[in-house]
Design a protein around this motif. Sequence first.
Motif, PDB file in Angstrom:
ATOM      1  N   THR A  58       0.836  -1.198   0.000  1.00  0.00           N
ATOM      2  CA  THR A  58       0.000   0.000   0.000  1.00  0.00           C
ATOM      3  C   THR A  58       0.871   1.249   0.000  1.00  0.00           C
ATOM      4  N   PRO A  59       0.327   2.389  -0.431  1.00  0.00           N
ATOM      5  CA  PRO A  59       1.081   3.642  -0.345  1.00  0.00           C
ATOM      6  C   PRO A  59       1.537   3.952   1.083  1.00  0.00           C
ATOM      7  N   ALA A  60       0.668   3.701   2.066  1.00  0.00           N
ATOM      8  CA  ALA A  60       1.014   3.999   3.459  1.00  0.00           C
ATOM      9  C   ALA A  60       2.221   3.187   3.909  1.00  0.00           C
ATOM     10  N   ARG A  61       2.277   1.936   3.499  1.00  0.00           N
ATOM     11  CA  ARG A  61       3.397   1.071   3.881  1.00  0.00           C
ATOM     12  C   ARG A  61       4.702   1.565   3.264  1.00  0.00           C
ATOM     13  N   ALA A  62       4.645   1.951   1.973  1.00  0.00           N
ATOM     14  CA  ALA A  62       5.846   2.439   1.303  1.00  0.00           C
ATOM     15  C   ALA A  62       6.342   3.734   1.919  1.00  0.00           C
ATOM     16  N   ILE A  63       5.414   4.612   2.289  1.00  0.00           N
ATOM     17  CA  ILE A  63       5.794   5.884   2.899  1.00  0.00           C
ATOM     18  C   ILE A  63       6.402   5.659   4.276  1.00  0.00           C
ATOM     19  N   GLN A  67      10.275   5.029   1.508  1.00  0.00           N
ATOM     20  CA  GLN A  67      10.526   4.808   0.086  1.00  0.00           C
ATOM     21  C   GLN A  67       9.980   5.920  -0.799  1.00  0.00           C
ATOM     22  N   VAL A  68       9.112   6.771  -0.239  1.00  0.00           N
ATOM     23  CA  VAL A  68       8.427   7.788  -1.024  1.00  0.00           C
ATOM     24  C   VAL A  68       8.593   9.158  -0.376  1.00  0.00           C
ATOM     25  N   GLY A  69       8.963  10.142  -1.181  1.00  0.00           N
ATOM     26  CA  GLY A  69       8.987  11.530  -0.748  1.00  0.00           C
ATOM     27  C   GLY A  69       8.063  12.336  -1.634  1.00  0.00           C
ATOM     28  N   ALA A  70       7.394  13.341  -1.071  1.00  0.00           N
ATOM     29  CA  ALA A  70       6.405  14.091  -1.851  1.00  0.00           C
ATOM     30  C   ALA A  70       6.483  15.582  -1.576  1.00  0.00           C
ATOM     31  N   MET A  71       6.269  16.341  -2.618  1.00  0.00           N
ATOM     32  CA  MET A  71       6.187  17.803  -2.557  1.00  0.00           C
ATOM     33  C   MET A  71       4.873  18.187  -3.213  1.00  0.00           C
ATOM     34  N   LEU A  72       3.893  18.606  -2.388  1.00  0.00           N
ATOM     35  CA  LEU A  72       2.544  18.846  -2.876  1.00  0.00           C
ATOM     36  C   LEU A  72       2.204  20.325  -2.884  1.00  0.00           C
ATOM     37  N   GLN A  73       1.166  20.677  -3.675  1.00  0.00           N
ATOM     38  CA  GLN A  73       0.676  22.051  -3.686  1.00  0.00           C
ATOM     39  C   GLN A  73      -0.097  22.369  -2.414  1.00  0.00           C
ATOM     40  N   SER A  74      -0.852  21.393  -1.947  1.00  0.00           N
ATOM     41  CA  SER A  74      -1.732  21.618  -0.800  1.00  0.00           C
ATOM     42  C   SER A  74      -0.949  21.502   0.505  1.00  0.00           C
ATOM     43  N   ALA A 137      16.698   8.941   1.572  1.00  0.00           N
ATOM     44  CA  ALA A 137      16.950   8.193   0.331  1.00  0.00           C
ATOM     45  C   ALA A 137      15.668   7.536  -0.174  1.00  0.00           C
ATOM     46  N   ASN A 138      14.763   8.351  -0.729  1.00  0.00           N
ATOM     47  CA  ASN A 138      13.517   7.832  -1.275  1.00  0.00           C
ATOM     48  C   ASN A 138      13.771   7.114  -2.598  1.00  0.00           C
ATOM     49  N   ASP A 139      12.954   6.107  -2.877  1.00  0.00           N
ATOM     50  CA  ASP A 139      13.022   5.416  -4.170  1.00  0.00           C
ATOM     51  C   ASP A 139      12.099   6.079  -5.193  1.00  0.00           C
ATOM     52  N   LEU A 140      11.089   6.780  -4.694  1.00  0.00           N
ATOM     53  CA  LEU A 140      10.125   7.481  -5.544  1.00  0.00           C
ATOM     54  C   LEU A 140       9.945   8.887  -4.995  1.00  0.00           C
TER      55      LEU A 140
END
Length: 299
Positions: A58-63, A67-74, A137-140
């Motif tokens: 799931t996305p929650a597990r990867a985060i 494994q996941v880094g995000a830069m959002l507008q909101s 060190a995010n993969d995505l």
Amino acid sequence: MTKSYGQVKAVDRINLTLHPGETVALLGPNGAGKSSTLDLLLGLRRPDSGSVEVFGGTPARAIAKGQVGAMLQSGGLMEDVKVRELVKLACDLHPRAYPVQQVLENAGITEIADRMVNKLSGGQEQRVRFALATAGANDLIILDEPTTGMDVTVRQAFWATMRRQAEQGRTVLFATHYLEEADAIADRVIVLHRGRVLADGSAAEIKAKAGARRIVFDLDGRIDETALRGLPFLTALTVSGQTVRIQSTDADATTHALYGLGLYPRNLEVSGLGLEQAFIAITTASDATTAATAEETAR
């Protein structure tokens, strides 16, 4: 996956697979479904139908695994703290964190590290958001309109950093309405329009998919636009002073007919469409098909 908000279908049966090391642009106008697609990928919203899998779970597990880094507008930034303190918090929370100073340097915010977050300009805030997204060190890495508010120099430095991330095997997915960014940066361009994928390929493949070429030339004297609009295979025509710009699905036939009108174009150039012209051609064709289908259904 599909996601609707009331009567608006923001994401309409999108089916995508991302691969390691790709730099992928989600391209589309406001309301195309870019942000909604990213929200679903990050698990911030759940699809009405379909599913999302990130690194086998799931996305929650990867985060949670970093494994996941995000830069959002909101979402805003914490206020009443210094930039360095905010970046340090992100590093402290990341399972595979980089040193704070390295994160500051990579994001180009060392010179504002001791400034209060609520005293930053819009472009500086964007760079801080980028630092938070790349604290480990995010993969995505997922970026939603990342260069909004940045000046040209900062944008160039930002994308140089993202290229280095991709060269290290990370997948970079960014949503943008800056066509020149998608053309220059992305290995792969996904065109979204009204929640649907209209095209998926390299920038060169997207341009070819438009199925048209651009013809530019100069004419002396008075220009008869009515006659020019009668040229075969014409899909678009603009006249600016003595310069004529044409889009044609058969450039050879259109050019032959141009001479058949008794015209003698100067400085004649025939080239493939740029990404912007290709994008307009693809979305315009989609809208025309949708309108025709709706009219036929109404009958």
